[in-house]
Write a protein that holds these residues in place. Structure first.
Motif, mmCIF file in Angstrom:
data_model
loop_
_atom_site.group_PDB
_atom_site.id
_atom_site.type_symbol
_atom_site.label_atom_id
_atom_site.label_comp_id
_atom_site.label_asym_id
_atom_site.label_seq_id
_atom_site.Cartn_x
_atom_site.Cartn_y
_atom_site.Cartn_z
ATOM 1 N N ASP A 245 39.446 -45.893 42.912
ATOM 2 C CA ASP A 245 40.452 -46.011 43.521
ATOM 3 C C ASP A 245 41.750 -46.910 43.312
ATOM 4 O OD1 ASP A 245 39.864 -43.573 44.946
ATOM 5 O OD2 ASP A 245 38.986 -44.942 46.612
ATOM 6 N N LEU A 272 52.043 -47.781 50.079
ATOM 7 C CA LEU A 272 51.076 -46.734 50.827
ATOM 8 C C LEU A 272 49.535 -47.541 50.508
ATOM 9 C CD1 LEU A 272 52.170 -43.985 48.288
ATOM 10 C CD2 LEU A 272 52.055 -43.911 50.813
ATOM 11 N N LYS A 327 42.717 -35.788 46.308
ATOM 12 C CA LYS A 327 43.945 -36.456 46.824
ATOM 13 C C LYS A 327 44.318 -37.377 45.493
ATOM 14 C CE LYS A 327 41.466 -37.185 51.278
ATOM 15 N NZ LYS A 327 40.754 -38.193 52.303
ATOM 16 N N SER A 328 45.124 -36.544 44.753
ATOM 17 C CA SER A 328 45.486 -37.063 43.604
ATOM 18 C C SER A 328 46.519 -37.982 43.863
ATOM 19 C CB SER A 328 46.250 -35.840 42.544
ATOM 20 O OG SER A 328 47.187 -36.307 41.599
ATOM 21 N N TYR A 329 46.479 -39.282 43.302
ATOM 22 C CA TYR A 329 47.697 -40.069 43.157
ATOM 23 C C TYR A 329 49.027 -39.683 42.520
ATOM 24 C CZ TYR A 329 44.700 -43.959 44.663
ATOM 25 O OH TYR A 329 43.340 -44.780 45.337
ATOM 26 N N GLN A 331 50.121 -36.639 42.320
ATOM 27 C CA GLN A 331 50.834 -35.662 43.187
ATOM 28 C C GLN A 331 51.489 -36.582 44.296
ATOM 29 O OE1 GLN A 331 51.802 -32.568 42.785
ATOM 30 N NE2 GLN A 331 50.647 -32.667 40.574
ATOM 31 N N LEU A 332 50.727 -37.538 44.894
ATOM 32 C CA LEU A 332 51.133 -38.330 45.991
ATOM 33 C C LEU A 332 52.335 -39.038 45.540
ATOM 34 C CD1 LEU A 332 50.973 -39.495 48.858
ATOM 35 C CD2 LEU A 332 49.528 -41.299 47.839
ATOM 36 N N PHE A 333 52.517 -39.626 44.439
ATOM 37 C CA PHE A 333 53.791 -40.579 43.917
ATOM 38 C C PHE A 333 54.541 -39.476 43.768
ATOM 39 C CE2 PHE A 333 50.406 -43.878 42.658
ATOM 40 C CZ PHE A 333 50.791 -44.671 43.584
ATOM 41 N N SER A 335 55.434 -36.467 44.720
ATOM 42 C CA SER A 335 55.980 -35.802 46.118
ATOM 43 C C SER A 335 56.971 -36.951 46.922
ATOM 44 C CB SER A 335 55.026 -35.248 46.985
ATOM 45 O OG SER A 335 54.085 -36.110 47.477
ATOM 46 N N THR A 336 56.218 -38.380 46.877
ATOM 47 C CA THR A 336 57.047 -39.255 47.544
ATOM 48 C C THR A 336 58.329 -39.629 46.869
ATOM 49 O OG1 THR A 336 54.817 -40.374 48.315
ATOM 50 C CG2 THR A 336 56.624 -41.820 48.483
#
Length: 356
Positions: A245, A272, A327-329, A331-333, A335-336
């Motif tokens: 992580d 985050l 919970k891909s980082y 994709q998270l970054f 979209s953010t």
């Protein structure tokens, strides 16, 4: 029709627009350009009065120094439009500072801040219809400087041209990419111009990248020029690794570009609660993490692609497939960032710059 804006920028509007000829749903990156461009020349020791004019071919002498000694730098930026029709830039001050940092390294005169921002804003107001709303749509902006003085003696030019051209854009990479880790070729070296967005940095990448593409890889992860032991950048992007992580990216130095998206991802990781280490990382460490299953993700970060996941890498004949992470980082970054850029979420760091 010619007008003069605040007696600072001379504006000549295009008599007709090309926009009706453009299929905005099927754009190839960087192939279509808007109706206008910004131009400012450096002569007699100073930057002259800026102009905005219809996008057009320009005449330049074959002896212009840019063709012989490569004095050319550029930036990559984007403009975004929200559903209410408001237009935004993303951290443009960073691009302004970096193009002048690049210019200084290439012995090019630095460009005035007021010309840069007033030119950008006037240009975006003229070509506002080219900026389409919706996440994934943007207007790519290319500020650049070239040496125009007609002389072939090996010395810095005395004349330059600063320009901004604009190109409507959709997603740069639609699918995860496969990458080859460099073992022979280098992107840059200590004491060189790797930290600058100098045109030659990118031209020098094309041949080794073409070799990688023949092997079925879209991009190269560049390693340090001295030992090829340390991972530095990916193609035209900064590179991030997720081990378990923890997020890891290389520190900037005179070989690595200080990317705007890179520093934004580092800040978002802090926001985050994601542990992010900025440190040197070896090829050996990544290969071992891939073997023991602790390597969860690799992704590139840059203005054009935003975030580009890596699905596989090869080094020394070893190929490692990377299974898409839960919970891909990446994709998270992505979209953010996109939500901030398109005015869909809070901008607590003041990154958005509205064109009013």
């Amino acid at each position: 029709m010619s007008t003069d804006t605040a007696n600072r920028i001379h504006i000549e509007k295009a008599t007709t627009s090309k926009i009706s000829q453009v299929d905005f749903n099927n754009l190839m990156f960087g192939r279509v350009f808007t109706d206008h461009m910004f131009v400012c020349d450096f002569k007699d020791g100073k930057w002259q009065k800026p102009q905005i004019m219809p996008y057009q071919a320009m005449t330049i002498e074959p002896s212009a120094r840019v063709f012989h000694y490569g004095q050319a730098v550029f930036e990559g930026m984007k403009a975004y439009k929200d559903e209410d029709g408001k237009t935004f830039l993303f951290r443009p001050q960073q691009n302004f500072e970096r193009i002048n940092k690049s210019s200084a390294r290439m012995a090019i005169p630095e460009f005035p801040q007021n010309y840069f921002f007033e030119g950008l804003e006037a240009l975006l107001k003229l070509d506002n219809e080219w900026i389409k709303p919706g996440v994934g749509s943007s207007l790519y902006l290319r500020p650049f400087v070239i040496a125009t003085e007609p002389a072939i003696s090996a010395s810095p030019a005395n004349e330059y041209r600063f320009m901004i051209i604009c190109s409507p854009a959709k997603a740069y990479y639609n699918e995860p990419v496969r990458v080859l880790i460099a073992e022979k070729y280098s992107r840059s070296a200590d004491g060189g111009v790797g930290f600058a967005k100098a045109a030659g940095n990118y031209g020098a990448q094309f041949f080794p990248t073409s070799l990688a593409q023949k092997k079925g890889f879209q991009q190269i992860i560049w390693t340090d020029a001295s030992t090829h032991d340390y991972l530095e950048e990916a193609g035209t992007m900064n590179i991030f690794f997720r081990i378990n992580d923890k997020l890891i990216t290389a520190p900037t130095n005179d070989r690595i570009l200080d990317g705007v998206t890179r520093k934004s991802v580092i800040q978002l990781a802090e926001d985050l609660g994601i542990d992010c280490e900025v440190r040197q990382i070896t090829v050996k460490e990544i290969k071992e993490a891939a073997k023991d299953g602790s390597l969860k993700e690799i992704f590139g970060a840059g203005t054009a692609a935003v975030i580009s996941p890596v699905s596989a890498f090869e080094h020394a004949g070893d190929v490692f497939e990377i299974t898409a992470a839960d919970k891909s980082y990446a994709q998270l970054f992505k979209s953010t960032l996109l939500n901030i850029q398109h005015n869909l979420s809070e901008d607590k760091h003041g990154w958005r710059h509205e064109i009013k």
